[in-house]
Scaffold this active site. Structure first.
Site, PDB file in Angstrom:
ATOM      1  N   SER A   1       0.838  -1.195   0.000  1.00  0.00           N
ATOM      2  CA  SER A   1       0.000   0.000   0.000  1.00  0.00           C
ATOM      3  C   SER A   1       0.879   1.253   0.000  1.00  0.00           C
ATOM      4  O   SER A   1       1.718   1.414  -0.874  1.00  0.00           O
ATOM      5  CB  SER A   1      -0.975  -0.055   1.181  1.00  0.00           C
ATOM      6  OG  SER A   1      -2.004   0.891   1.032  1.00  0.00           O
TER       7      SER A   1
ATOM      8  N   GLU B   1      -9.344  -5.080  -4.350  1.00  0.00           N
ATOM      9  CA  GLU B   1      -8.677  -4.231  -3.370  1.00  0.00           C
ATOM     10  C   GLU B   1      -9.639  -3.486  -2.450  1.00  0.00           C
ATOM     11  O   GLU B   1      -9.549  -3.533  -1.229  1.00  0.00           O
ATOM     12  CB  GLU B   1      -7.795  -3.197  -4.092  1.00  0.00           C
ATOM     13  CG  GLU B   1      -6.619  -3.773  -4.844  1.00  0.00           C
ATOM     14  CD  GLU B   1      -5.388  -3.966  -3.984  1.00  0.00           C
ATOM     15  OE1 GLU B   1      -5.459  -3.718  -2.769  1.00  0.00           O
ATOM     16  OE2 GLU B   1      -4.358  -4.371  -4.545  1.00  0.00           O
TER      17      GLU B   1
ATOM     18  N   HIS C   1      -7.733  -5.721  -0.139  1.00  0.00           N
ATOM     19  CA  HIS C   1      -6.527  -5.020   0.281  1.00  0.00           C
ATOM     20  C   HIS C   1      -5.997  -5.597   1.594  1.00  0.00           C
ATOM     21  O   HIS C   1      -6.766  -5.838   2.528  1.00  0.00           O
ATOM     22  CB  HIS C   1      -6.877  -3.540   0.460  1.00  0.00           C
ATOM     23  CG  HIS C   1      -5.715  -2.606   0.483  1.00  0.00           C
ATOM     24  ND1 HIS C   1      -4.827  -2.503  -0.552  1.00  0.00           N
ATOM     25  CD2 HIS C   1      -5.304  -1.714   1.429  1.00  0.00           C
ATOM     26  CE1 HIS C   1      -3.917  -1.573  -0.268  1.00  0.00           C
ATOM     27  NE2 HIS C   1      -4.177  -1.092   0.934  1.00  0.00           N
TER      28      HIS C   1
END
Length: 500
Positions: free
Chosen positions: A186, A313, A409
């Site tokens: 990220s 995600e 995610h």
């Protein structure tokens, strides 16, 4: 006793397992407060005797309270520390993996349970994780007559300081300072991409791993505007004097207040949907260019790159309530307008998801906007410029008592680290791991270890054509991966996405 000697003094760790030693909370730079606040990191002071390093160091200023991780206290100042897991071979020179955590440049720490390095160390690596300045302390723009007085991108400078510490000290832990891989997820992955194009980081690593890299970089104008918002919320002047007079806690509270205002106001533009206030700043000094531009110019061709993103995600951000709830066609159209998305892009996603609710279309588009498409371009642009790049996608799903846990995610990281059994990760991976989950984790750990050792994770590299990706799944069923079909919709989209 598990004692190691660094340039600043001796440290003692503990046995994380029979064959791995963990050494936690080693300072790599001085506390960045007081006279050191908003400045480049200074060297850590030396110590005498043997320093006890059996617990994680304090984390950077933030308001987040993450499962299984420590929380920040305003009294915590010695926040620039590294942690090491090593098989401690006699005179060994093992590949080194340095991990940079994510968290929107605002929250998180190296002490999160998914980042335990024991399994990767057993696979033959010396693993290093680190803390760095976050939020305004790390990425806020501080106006100054001389930019070098209060540089932008202090969080990135902390990461460079940690990499320099690794180069100077990791041999004492059995690591090879000439074979370092820097990895992140990220905002940590985006940090990795920035480090690849930064002169200050050149030569400190030879390989890079980027999972779900976050796309935005900010211009100086955007960063300065954010500073004015934060200063107003903190009740101080938007000057170096005003900002240094505000405590770290006051700036954390002010940042949270500004984020909340954006969340409450649907007419506030792109930050309404995901109010990320901080990002690397294109200051022309610390960060001379955005990663894609630097890669295209060949600045990174000497670094091997492994990229991964998850196929769903943004569903995590919806599940934890940190994303705007978009449920009507009118809201979806405003979202596309606020981000200046190419004509027909949302309609293309709708056609590919004909029976999906509006919320799912929004989550699919936003996930690719922030993470998926940017990750694909990192791999492809790096390869087109002469670098060696590998691409993978995490596509593991699971149906549990509370419904489907998606390939969302952060879900890939416990697998890549080989850490599935912590109760703190049950929500992220959908409950207790299955034998198939453990098998997937072993394969991902092996890929990281092999890439760090040799530059080859075990599948073909990307060439100049659209990338073929390794798909990480727990079975041999066909993947529900619409990436290839949807990527053509992004041809006219520019990256990095400069917001707001």
């Amino acid at each position: 006793m598990d004692i190691f000697t660094t340039k600043n003094g001796s440290v003692q760790g503990f046995r994380a397992s029979a064959d791995v030693v963990a050494v936690l909370g080693i300072p790599y730079a001085a506390p960045p407060f007081g006279a050191n606040r908003f400045r480049e990191p200074f060297p850590a002071p030396a110590w005498t005797g043997v320093r006890d390093c059996t617990a994680f160091g304090p984390i950077a200023p933030q308001s987040a309270q993450l499962p299984g991780a420590p929380v920040w206290s305003p009294d915590d100042e010695d926040i620039l520390t590294v942690n090491i897991w090593t098989p401690a071979p006699e005179g060994g020179r093992l590949p080194v993996l340095v991990w940079i955590h994510g968290g929107a440049y605002t929250f998180g720490s190296s002490a999160q349970p998914d980042f335990d390095g024991t399994a990767l160390a057993r696979a033959g690596l010396v693993v290093v994780t680190l803390n760095y300045r976050l939020g305004f302390e790390g990425f806020g723009h501080v106006p100054a007559a001389e930019a070098t007085a209060y540089p932008d991108n202090r969080g990135l400078l902390d990461q460079v300081a940690a990499l320099r510490w690794v180069r100077e000290n990791i041999a004492a832990f059995g690591g090879d300072p000439g074979n370092v891989t820097v990895a992140g997820q990220s905002s940590g992955a985006a940090s990795v991409a920035c480090l690849m194009v930064m002169d200050r980081a050149r030569g400190l690593f030879r390989r890079a791993i980027a999972h779900s890299a976050a796309s935005p970089c900010y211009t100086l104008d955007i960063a300065a505007a954010t500073t004015r918002e934060i200063a107003a919320a903190a009740g101080c002047a938007a000057t170096a004097e005003g900002l240094t007079s505000a405590t770290p806690e006051a700036l954390v509270v002010a940042s949270d207040r500004v984020v909340d205002d954006y969340r409450r106001d649907p007419a506030s533009g792109s930050r309404h949907y995901d109010p990320a206030l901080y990002a690397p700043v294109l200051d022309g000094a610390v960060l001379p260019t955005d990663p894609l531009t630097g890669m295209a110019a060949g600045a990174t061709r000497g670094v091997d790159l492994l990229v991964c993103h998850t196929t769903e995600e943004y569903w995590l951000l919806d599940a934890v309530g940190s994303s705007a709830e978009i449920t009507t066609e009118e809201q979806l159209a405003l979202f596309a307008e606020d981000f200046d998305l190419p004509d027909g892009l949302v309609a293309g996603y709708r056609a590919a998801m004909p029976h999906a609710p509006v919320l799912d279309v929004y989550l699919a588009v936003f996930g690719d906007l922030l993470f998926g498409e940017y990750s694909n371009r990192l791999a492809e642009v790096h390869a087109q410029a002469g670098g060696r790049a590998f691409l993978s996608r995490f596509d593991r799903r699971r149906t549990g008592p509370n419904g489907v846990v998606r390939a969302w995610h952060c879900a890939d990281i416990p697998f890549a680290f080989g850490n599935l059994d912590s109760d703190c990760l049950a929500f992220l991976i959908g409950g207790a791991p299955t034998s198939a989950d453990h098998g997937l984790a072993r394969r991902m750990v092996r890929a990281w270890a092999d890439f760090a050792a040799t530059g080859n994770p075990g599948w073909p590299s990307v060439d100049n054509s659209p990338a073929q990706a390794m798909m990480w799944r727990t079975d041999d069923a066909p993947a529900d991966d619409k990436t290839a079909a949807l990527r053509g919709l992004w041809v006219d989209a520019d990256f990095p996405v400069l917001r707001p």
